[in-house]
Each structure stands twice: as structure tokens, then as C-alpha cells.
Design a protein around this motif. Structure first.
Motif, PDB file in Angstrom:
ATOM      1  N   VAL A   4       0.833  -1.012   0.006  1.00 53.79           N
ATOM      2  CA  VAL A   4      -0.159   0.007  -0.009  1.00 53.79           C
ATOM      3  C   VAL A   4       0.770   1.225  -0.253  1.00 53.79           C
ATOM      4  N   LEU A   5       1.793   1.241   0.977  1.00 55.57           N
ATOM      5  CA  LEU A   5       2.881   2.313   0.981  1.00 55.57           C
ATOM      6  C   LEU A   5       3.611   2.679  -0.630  1.00 55.57           C
ATOM      7  N   ASP A   6       3.987   1.465  -1.070  1.00 57.44           N
ATOM      8  CA  ASP A   6       4.654   1.768  -2.178  1.00 57.44           C
ATOM      9  C   ASP A   6       3.648   2.137  -3.497  1.00 57.44           C
ATOM     10  N   ALA A   7       2.431   1.808  -3.208  1.00 57.21           N
ATOM     11  CA  ALA A   7       1.246   2.291  -4.321  1.00 57.21           C
ATOM     12  C   ALA A   7       1.113   3.815  -4.208  1.00 57.21           C
ATOM     13  N   PHE A   8       1.243   4.295  -2.904  1.00 55.32           N
ATOM     14  CA  PHE A   8       1.200   5.904  -2.674  1.00 55.32           C
ATOM     15  C   PHE A   8       2.441   6.466  -3.313  1.00 55.32           C
ATOM     16  N   LEU A  41      -9.751  17.738   0.183  1.00 54.11           N
ATOM     17  CA  LEU A  41      -9.056  16.671   0.592  1.00 54.11           C
ATOM     18  C   LEU A  41      -7.696  17.116   1.319  1.00 54.11           C
ATOM     19  N   ARG A  42      -6.820  17.823   0.618  1.00 53.89           N
ATOM     20  CA  ARG A  42      -5.728  18.463   1.480  1.00 53.89           C
ATOM     21  C   ARG A  42      -5.871  18.822   2.990  1.00 53.89           C
ATOM     22  N   GLN A  43      -6.902  19.523   3.282  1.00 54.16           N
ATOM     23  CA  GLN A  43      -7.206  20.034   4.226  1.00 54.16           C
ATOM     24  C   GLN A  43      -7.775  19.147   5.302  1.00 54.16           C
ATOM     25  N   ALA A  44      -8.482  18.161   4.705  1.00 56.83           N
ATOM     26  CA  ALA A  44      -9.046  17.101   5.569  1.00 56.83           C
ATOM     27  C   ALA A  44      -8.060  15.964   5.913  1.00 56.83           C
ATOM     28  N   LEU A  45      -7.082  15.918   5.212  1.00 57.42           N
ATOM     29  CA  LEU A  45      -6.062  14.637   5.466  1.00 57.42           C
ATOM     30  C   LEU A  45      -5.390  14.632   6.777  1.00 57.42           C
ATOM     31  N   SER A  46      -5.384  15.934   7.335  1.00 58.87           N
ATOM     32  CA  SER A  46      -4.584  15.801   8.880  1.00 58.87           C
ATOM     33  C   SER A  46      -5.632  15.353   9.929  1.00 58.87           C
ATOM     34  N   LEU A  72       2.828  11.399   3.355  1.00 54.48           N
ATOM     35  CA  LEU A  72       4.172  11.955   4.017  1.00 54.48           C
ATOM     36  C   LEU A  72       3.090  13.056   5.039  1.00 54.48           C
ATOM     37  N   THR A  73       1.760  13.186   4.926  1.00 54.95           N
ATOM     38  CA  THR A  73       0.928  14.135   5.878  1.00 54.95           C
ATOM     39  C   THR A  73       0.788  13.484   7.140  1.00 54.95           C
ATOM     40  N   PRO A  74       1.291  13.979   8.277  1.00 50.13           N
ATOM     41  CA  PRO A  74       0.766  13.522   9.638  1.00 50.13           C
ATOM     42  C   PRO A  74      -0.612  13.620   9.594  1.00 50.13           C
ATOM     43  N   THR A  75      -1.127  12.601  10.222  1.00 51.68           N
ATOM     44  CA  THR A  75      -2.592  12.568  10.316  1.00 51.68           C
ATOM     45  C   THR A  75      -2.786  12.200  11.842  1.00 51.68           C
ATOM     46  N   ALA A  76      -4.331  12.333  12.003  1.00 54.72           N
ATOM     47  CA  ALA A  76      -4.682  11.973  13.468  1.00 54.72           C
ATOM     48  C   ALA A  76      -4.155  10.676  14.147  1.00 54.72           C
ATOM     49  N   GLN A  77      -4.056  10.633  15.246  1.00 54.83           N
ATOM     50  CA  GLN A  77      -3.568   9.153  16.037  1.00 54.83           C
ATOM     51  C   GLN A  77      -4.687   8.140  15.574  1.00 54.83           C
ATOM     52  N   ALA A  78      -4.077   7.187  15.093  1.00 50.49           N
ATOM     53  CA  ALA A  78      -4.996   5.880  14.918  1.00 50.49           C
ATOM     54  C   ALA A  78      -5.438   5.097  16.368  1.00 50.49           C
ATOM     55  N   HIS A  79      -6.723   4.950  16.285  1.00 48.87           N
ATOM     56  CA  HIS A  79      -7.210   4.619  17.779  1.00 48.87           C
ATOM     57  C   HIS A  79      -6.968   3.006  18.129  1.00 48.87           C
TER      58      HIS A  79
END
Length: 191
Positions: A19-23, A141-146, A181-188
Motif C-alpha cells: 500500500v505504501l509503495d502504491a502511494f 481533501l488536502r485540508q481534511a488529510l490531517s 507524508l502528511t501527519p494524520t490524527a492518531q489511529a485508535h
């Protein structure tokens, strides 16, 4: 980390690396998904059928179709077990391309849950694409990514951005790299 996990036999690690490779390089994702995920029963078992249908198959189909104008009969057979039969054409003979194209086009992947705010952003972005504003869609989308997060250990990025037909012209290779590469919210799931 995913390489090390995959080298130690982790099907999940192997999937997440693909998945990471795909991005990072969508242009070769069909090779990685085909050889590292679809060809290994332990990876398919670790990922589960729902995620295979929702992420792996549509991602593989998109990447393979984009690969230098490949015909459906050259790659679709790799995911045949996930595609519906249509009664159109034949898998062999002169109408083999039509057969595989029909099966590919009849495939409707399930939609995996997304965080509520991100799901709303997806809807707004789709609406912007529908009215011919792909740049506005990307901004949304860019705004929502974090704020994106996952409640599932097999989800490290919003794969829907690579598999959703509405986002095909929105998510460029540069943007796909930016997404992971965008930091996202903490995964639960790891709390």
C-alpha cells in the motif's frame, strides 16, 4: 519497518508495504500488488476478503490499467476470483479482451468506513469534481488529510483516494506521495 515485518513472514507487513509503495509509485503498484499480495495466500488471509475487495482489487485494477495502455486481458485475470461473471464474451478466443473488460467494469468494490469528517470531505470533493473543479477537490481533501485516522491496523492511508473513480484526475503521483507524508490524527487501534 514493513520490510522487516514482511521478511519475517508477516502478511500484514507485506500488505502495508505494498500500500505504501502504491502511494509512492502508483505506476508500478500492479507489480507489487500482484507479486507481494495477490500471489501469497498468507497475505490475502491476513488482509481479509473485505479489504481485498475494497482496496487491493480496485488499486490493482487502476494501476494495471494505467500501465502503458495495458489491455484488460493482460492483467485482469490476476483478480478473476473477485470479479463478477457477466456472460459477455469468452475468456479465450477473439473476444477475450471484451470478456475481461466486462468483468472489470462490473466490479463494484465495497466501501470501507472512513472517519466522519473525512467522509464529508470526500463527498464535498466528489461534488467539486462533478462540477469540473478538481483543484478545489484537492484543496478540500488536502485540508481534511490531517484529520484522517484509522480504527483498523491494516489501514495506514486513505486508499479510497487512489481507488475512487472521482479522484482519478485529482490525485497525481506527487499528491499521492504527499498523502502518505502528511501527519494524520492518531489511529485508535494502537491506543
Amino acid at each position: 519497518m514493513f520490510d522487516r515485518a514482511a521478511d519475517n513472514g508477516s502478511g500484514t507487513g507485506q500488505y502495508l508495504r505494498a500500500v505504501l509503495d502504491a502511494f509512492l509509485n502508483l505506476g508500478i503498484a500492479h507489480f507489487t500488488l500482484g507479486s507481494d499480495v495477490l500471489s501469497h495466500a498468507h497475505v490475502v488471509a491476513a488482509v481479509g476478503q473485505e479489504r481485498m475487495r475494497a482496496e487491493v482489487v480496485p488499486l490493482y485494477l487502476r494501476a494495471a490499467a494505467d500501465a502503458s495502455g495495458a489491455r484488460p486481458d493482460q492483467y485482469t485475470w490476476k483478480v478473476a476470483e473477485y470479479l463478477p461473471e457477466t456472460g459477455v464474451g469468452s475468456p479465450e478466443g477473439p473476444d477475450t479482451e471484451r470478456y475481461w473488460r466486462a468483468r472489470r467494469e462490473a466490479f463494484v468494490p465495497p466501501v470501507l468506513p472512513q472517519p466522519p469528517a473525512f467522509r464529508q470531505a470526500l463527498g464535498r470533493a466528489r461534488a467539486l469534481v462533478a462540477v469540473g473543479d478538481p483543484e478545489g477537490a484537492w484543496g478540500t481533501l488536502r485540508q481534511a488529510l490531517s484529520g484522517w485516522y484509522s480504527d483498523h491496523p491494516h489501514s495506514i492511508a486513505p486508499v479510497i483516494l487512489l481507488t475512487g473513480p472521482a479522484f482519478r484526475d485529482v490525485i497525481t503521483p506527487r499528491r499521492a506521495r504527499l498523502i502518505v507524508l502528511t501527519p494524520t490524527a492518531q489511529a485508535h487501534w494502537w491506543e
